[in-house]
Design a protein around this motif. Sequence first.
Motif, PDB file in Angstrom:
ATOM      1  N   THR A  43       0.842  -1.194   0.000  1.00 25.87           N
ATOM      2  CA  THR A  43       0.000   0.000   0.000  1.00 25.87           C
ATOM      3  C   THR A  43       0.877   1.242   0.000  1.00 25.87           C
ATOM      4  O   THR A  43       2.068   1.182   0.272  1.00 25.87           O
ATOM      5  N   LYS A  44       0.279   2.361  -0.308  1.00 26.27           N
ATOM      6  CA  LYS A  44       0.982   3.639  -0.313  1.00 26.27           C
ATOM      7  C   LYS A  44       0.868   4.305   1.054  1.00 26.27           C
ATOM      8  O   LYS A  44      -0.112   4.103   1.765  1.00 26.27           O
ATOM      9  N   LYS A  45       1.833   5.116   1.349  1.00 22.93           N
ATOM     10  CA  LYS A  45       1.819   5.893   2.581  1.00 22.93           C
ATOM     11  C   LYS A  45       0.524   6.702   2.649  1.00 22.93           C
ATOM     12  O   LYS A  45       0.100   7.301   1.669  1.00 22.93           O
ATOM     13  N   GLY A  46      -0.120   6.665   3.811  1.00 22.15           N
ATOM     14  CA  GLY A  46      -1.340   7.420   4.027  1.00 22.15           C
ATOM     15  C   GLY A  46      -2.618   6.663   3.707  1.00 22.15           C
ATOM     16  O   GLY A  46      -3.695   7.092   4.089  1.00 22.15           O
ATOM     17  N   GLN A  47      -2.507   5.540   3.001  1.00 24.69           N
ATOM     18  CA  GLN A  47      -3.699   4.745   2.693  1.00 24.69           C
ATOM     19  C   GLN A  47      -3.931   3.697   3.783  1.00 24.69           C
ATOM     20  O   GLN A  47      -3.037   3.377   4.561  1.00 24.69           O
ATOM     21  N   ASP A  48      -5.139   3.160   3.826  1.00 24.83           N
ATOM     22  CA  ASP A  48      -5.469   2.089   4.758  1.00 24.83           C
ATOM     23  C   ASP A  48      -5.073   0.753   4.147  1.00 24.83           C
ATOM     24  O   ASP A  48      -5.092   0.579   2.929  1.00 24.83           O
ATOM     25  N   ALA A  49      -4.706  -0.193   4.990  1.00 30.05           N
ATOM     26  CA  ALA A  49      -4.360  -1.549   4.559  1.00 30.05           C
ATOM     27  C   ALA A  49      -5.264  -2.523   5.303  1.00 30.05           C
ATOM     28  O   ALA A  49      -5.203  -2.617   6.528  1.00 30.05           O
ATOM     29  N   THR A  50      -6.125  -3.225   4.563  1.00 33.54           N
ATOM     30  CA  THR A  50      -7.066  -4.162   5.173  1.00 33.54           C
ATOM     31  C   THR A  50      -6.681  -5.593   4.840  1.00 33.54           C
ATOM     32  O   THR A  50      -6.442  -5.917   3.678  1.00 33.54           O
TER      33      THR A  50
ATOM     34  N   THR B 218      -7.644  -3.763   9.882  1.00 34.98           N
ATOM     35  CA  THR B 218      -7.173  -2.634   9.084  1.00 34.98           C
ATOM     36  C   THR B 218      -6.157  -1.816   9.860  1.00 34.98           C
ATOM     37  O   THR B 218      -6.366  -1.475  11.028  1.00 34.98           O
ATOM     38  N   VAL B 219      -5.050  -1.510   9.189  1.00 32.79           N
ATOM     39  CA  VAL B 219      -4.082  -0.525   9.674  1.00 32.79           C
ATOM     40  C   VAL B 219      -4.438   0.752   8.945  1.00 32.79           C
ATOM     41  O   VAL B 219      -4.394   0.806   7.711  1.00 32.79           O
ATOM     42  N   LYS B 220      -4.830   1.779   9.694  1.00 28.94           N
ATOM     43  CA  LYS B 220      -5.283   3.023   9.082  1.00 28.94           C
ATOM     44  C   LYS B 220      -4.111   3.960   8.813  1.00 28.94           C
ATOM     45  O   LYS B 220      -3.175   4.053   9.603  1.00 28.94           O
ATOM     46  N   LYS B 221      -4.183   4.647   7.688  1.00 32.16           N
ATOM     47  CA  LYS B 221      -3.185   5.648   7.306  1.00 32.16           C
ATOM     48  C   LYS B 221      -1.761   5.131   7.527  1.00 32.16           C
ATOM     49  O   LYS B 221      -1.022   5.624   8.368  1.00 32.16           O
TER      50      LYS B 221
ATOM     51  N   SER C  20      -4.299   1.883  19.684  1.00 33.75           N
ATOM     52  CA  SER C  20      -5.278   2.919  19.400  1.00 33.75           C
ATOM     53  C   SER C  20      -6.324   2.470  18.382  1.00 33.75           C
ATOM     54  O   SER C  20      -5.979   1.949  17.316  1.00 33.75           O
ATOM     55  N   LYS C  21      -7.589   2.720  18.685  1.00 36.14           N
ATOM     56  CA  LYS C  21      -8.672   2.452  17.734  1.00 36.14           C
ATOM     57  C   LYS C  21      -8.621   3.429  16.567  1.00 36.14           C
ATOM     58  O   LYS C  21      -9.219   3.184  15.527  1.00 36.14           O
ATOM     59  N   GLU C  22      -7.924   4.532  16.727  1.00 36.57           N
ATOM     60  CA  GLU C  22      -7.761   5.478  15.622  1.00 36.57           C
ATOM     61  C   GLU C  22      -6.761   4.950  14.600  1.00 36.57           C
ATOM     62  O   GLU C  22      -6.793   5.330  13.437  1.00 36.57           O
ATOM     63  N   LYS C  23      -5.862   4.070  15.018  1.00 36.88           N
ATOM     64  CA  LYS C  23      -4.846   3.514  14.129  1.00 36.88           C
ATOM     65  C   LYS C  23      -5.259   2.158  13.554  1.00 36.88           C
ATOM     66  O   LYS C  23      -4.906   1.815  12.425  1.00 36.88           O
TER      67      LYS C  23
END
Length: 129
Positions: free
Chosen positions: A35-42, A105-108, A88-91
Amino acid sequence: MSSNRRGLLSLLLFVLWIKGGTDGSDVSQTSMLWTKKGQDATMNCSHTKGAQYFQMYWYRQLPGRTMEQIVCTTPSNKKNDYDFGAFSKEKFSASKTEPERGTFTVKKVEPGDQGLYFCSVAEHSDTNP
């Protein structure tokens, strides 16, 4: 260096290595994710061990570090209020709507997120005498 070439070089790609059940454990998941930096990875995880194996755990191991449990999920958590412990649930987020399947999912995604991610499943055990 041209600005176009510089732009291509500044585009960072990250890989999240994902470990599935390669030992005959009947657990499978996404094998490798770019994935690209800043995108989510599911990532997806599934198993064929039966509905009694409804607890799903997600782990990660960053380069040079020990393995860490990120989250434990069960399909009974209707609001996705899973046990993230110190994470963190934000991450990170997790979804599990049925016993045999779940997503994580790893966010951002950032450079520090690169590592090995994997799931495992467990059978519910009742400890009442």
